[in-house]
Design a protein around this motif. Sequence first.
Motif, mmCIF file in Angstrom:
data_model
loop_
_atom_site.group_PDB
_atom_site.id
_atom_site.type_symbol
_atom_site.label_atom_id
_atom_site.label_comp_id
_atom_site.label_asym_id
_atom_site.label_seq_id
_atom_site.Cartn_x
_atom_site.Cartn_y
_atom_site.Cartn_z
ATOM 1 N N ILE A 114 87.250 85.682 -55.028
ATOM 2 C CA ILE A 114 86.304 85.355 -53.712
ATOM 3 C C ILE A 114 85.372 84.068 -53.978
ATOM 4 N N LEU A 115 85.125 83.466 -54.967
ATOM 5 C CA LEU A 115 84.282 82.354 -55.273
ATOM 6 C C LEU A 115 85.274 81.114 -55.295
ATOM 7 N N ALA A 116 86.560 81.353 -55.361
ATOM 8 C CA ALA A 116 87.221 80.111 -55.821
ATOM 9 C C ALA A 116 87.585 79.531 -54.435
ATOM 10 N N GLY A 117 87.485 78.003 -54.631
ATOM 11 C CA GLY A 117 87.856 77.012 -53.349
ATOM 12 C C GLY A 117 86.818 76.765 -52.648
ATOM 13 N N ASP A 118 86.904 76.187 -51.457
ATOM 14 C CA ASP A 118 85.870 75.567 -50.560
ATOM 15 C C ASP A 118 85.274 76.706 -49.641
ATOM 16 N N GLY A 119 84.334 76.317 -48.921
ATOM 17 C CA GLY A 119 83.622 77.431 -47.753
ATOM 18 C C GLY A 119 84.866 77.904 -47.067
ATOM 19 N N ASP A 120 85.704 77.231 -46.441
ATOM 20 C CA ASP A 120 86.700 77.765 -45.628
ATOM 21 C C ASP A 120 87.637 78.666 -46.392
ATOM 22 N N THR A 121 88.154 78.235 -47.642
ATOM 23 C CA THR A 121 89.098 79.086 -48.419
ATOM 24 C C THR A 121 88.257 80.506 -48.670
ATOM 25 N N GLN A 122 86.881 80.447 -49.095
ATOM 26 C CA GLN A 122 86.171 81.693 -49.520
ATOM 27 C C GLN A 122 86.347 82.636 -48.244
ATOM 28 N N LEU A 123 86.285 82.187 -47.204
ATOM 29 C CA LEU A 123 86.110 82.873 -45.971
ATOM 30 C C LEU A 123 87.521 83.640 -45.743
ATOM 31 N N LYS A 124 88.287 82.891 -45.854
ATOM 32 C CA LYS A 124 89.835 83.501 -45.867
ATOM 33 C C LYS A 124 90.022 84.457 -46.815
ATOM 34 N N THR A 125 89.712 84.154 -47.922
ATOM 35 C CA THR A 125 89.690 85.149 -48.980
ATOM 36 C C THR A 125 89.117 86.425 -48.840
ATOM 37 N N VAL A 126 87.654 86.297 -48.410
ATOM 38 C CA VAL A 126 86.944 87.417 -47.709
ATOM 39 C C VAL A 126 87.596 88.375 -46.706
ATOM 40 N N ALA A 127 88.196 87.479 -45.937
ATOM 41 C CA ALA A 127 88.896 88.235 -44.685
ATOM 42 C C ALA A 127 90.183 88.823 -45.213
ATOM 43 N N LYS A 128 90.718 88.305 -46.341
ATOM 44 C CA LYS A 128 92.072 89.029 -47.060
ATOM 45 C C LYS A 128 91.426 90.161 -47.620
ATOM 46 N N GLN A 129 90.500 90.234 -48.503
ATOM 47 C CA GLN A 129 90.012 91.408 -49.012
ATOM 48 C C GLN A 129 89.619 92.407 -48.268
ATOM 49 N N ARG A 130 88.969 92.266 -47.108
ATOM 50 C CA ARG A 130 88.563 93.195 -46.133
ATOM 51 C C ARG A 130 89.842 94.057 -45.576
ATOM 52 N N GLU A 131 90.805 92.880 -45.372
ATOM 53 C CA GLU A 131 92.046 93.699 -44.848
ATOM 54 C C GLU A 131 92.641 94.421 -45.946
ATOM 55 N N LEU A 132 92.679 94.162 -47.118
ATOM 56 C CA LEU A 132 93.480 94.984 -48.060
ATOM 57 C C LEU A 132 92.558 96.242 -48.296
ATOM 58 N N ILE A 133 91.078 96.316 -48.194
ATOM 59 C CA ILE A 133 90.410 97.475 -48.473
ATOM 60 C C ILE A 133 90.536 98.466 -47.341
ATOM 61 N N ASP A 134 90.733 98.063 -46.027
ATOM 62 C CA ASP A 134 90.866 98.597 -45.063
ATOM 63 C C ASP A 134 92.397 99.442 -45.024
ATOM 64 N N LYS A 135 93.373 98.879 -45.466
ATOM 65 C CA LYS A 135 94.688 99.245 -45.660
ATOM 66 C C LYS A 135 94.775 100.518 -46.842
ATOM 67 N N ALA A 136 93.816 100.256 -47.652
ATOM 68 C CA ALA A 136 93.818 101.052 -48.869
ATOM 69 C C ALA A 136 92.984 102.416 -48.391
ATOM 70 N N LEU A 137 92.073 102.196 -47.649
ATOM 71 C CA LEU A 137 91.085 103.137 -47.096
ATOM 72 C C LEU A 137 91.927 104.087 -46.216
ATOM 73 N N GLU A 138 92.667 103.421 -45.539
ATOM 74 C CA GLU A 138 93.432 104.066 -44.443
ATOM 75 C C GLU A 138 94.415 104.925 -45.010
ATOM 76 N N ILE A 139 95.103 104.620 -46.154
ATOM 77 C CA ILE A 139 95.894 105.526 -46.820
ATOM 78 C C ILE A 139 95.222 106.510 -47.503
ATOM 79 N N LEU A 140 94.017 106.432 -48.029
ATOM 80 C CA LEU A 140 93.379 107.451 -48.784
ATOM 81 C C LEU A 140 92.857 108.643 -47.488
ATOM 82 N N GLU A 141 92.593 108.226 -46.246
ATOM 83 C CA GLU A 141 91.801 108.958 -45.236
ATOM 84 C C GLU A 141 92.823 109.800 -44.404
#
Length: 255
Positions: free
Chosen positions: A75-102
């Motif tokens: 998450i901390l790699a890159g500039d501000g825009d890169t970090q925001l994109k990484t956070v958005a990607k992580q949220r997407e991955l977390i939601d996909k993992a949770l959807e499979i569990l639930e």
Amino acid sequence: MKSRLLTTLIFSLAAISLYAESAKETLGEIFKLYYQDRENEARQRLDGIPESSLSSENDTIKFQYYYIKASLLDILAGDGDTQLKTVAKQRELIDKALEILETRLDVHNAQYLELMAQKANYYSLLDGDIDKAILTYEKALVVGSYLRGVGMEAVDYWYGIIFWQLANLYEQKGYEKQLVALYKSVADVMPSDGDVPPYIGYILLGTYYERHGKYMEAADASRQALDIIEKREGKGLNYVQTLKSIGTNQINAGM
């Protein structure tokens, strides 16, 4: 997300089809690299598994992929825009993992609590949606209470983390009775050998009382922390600082 991100993995990796090297074998190697703190190597191996290749895999493999993929994002790699994109990607991955569990696997595991804690954290810190964060934490605690009831110790760490993070949100809502109970309970559930000390709840409770001018209550909370610190760490720096906090609050209380 790494702090205990790979608590005991309870899902067995079922046999799957091969596409050069099986996702099962590759993910197994990636987990080993991650355990060994060889994260760059783990990322490189994971990059060799395109998400499109998961379409024919079973749900366990898909969950494992999204789970480790989210954990390896820097998450901390890159500039501000890169970090925001990484956070958005992580949220997407977390939601996909949770959807499979639930919907297709099972929520009764430590990974579910961990992912829910991260999701709630994003709600509160990034979206400013305290109510959604509280509901997410509370939902995780319902699942966690069952797991602790059947003796699954692997959930204790995340259960304790959720306790004190939820207590912080309760403070923002003005729910003093609830937050006091949660802060006091952290020491009962947080593993003594973890990277978050079990006395953190009493430290945070003391800080809460001090902010609200309840100095005797703050001193009492610090005394509870002091007992745990002495048993866990001895009379070192944390012990001395907590002892000083007790004295300061006694002075502020007019003693």
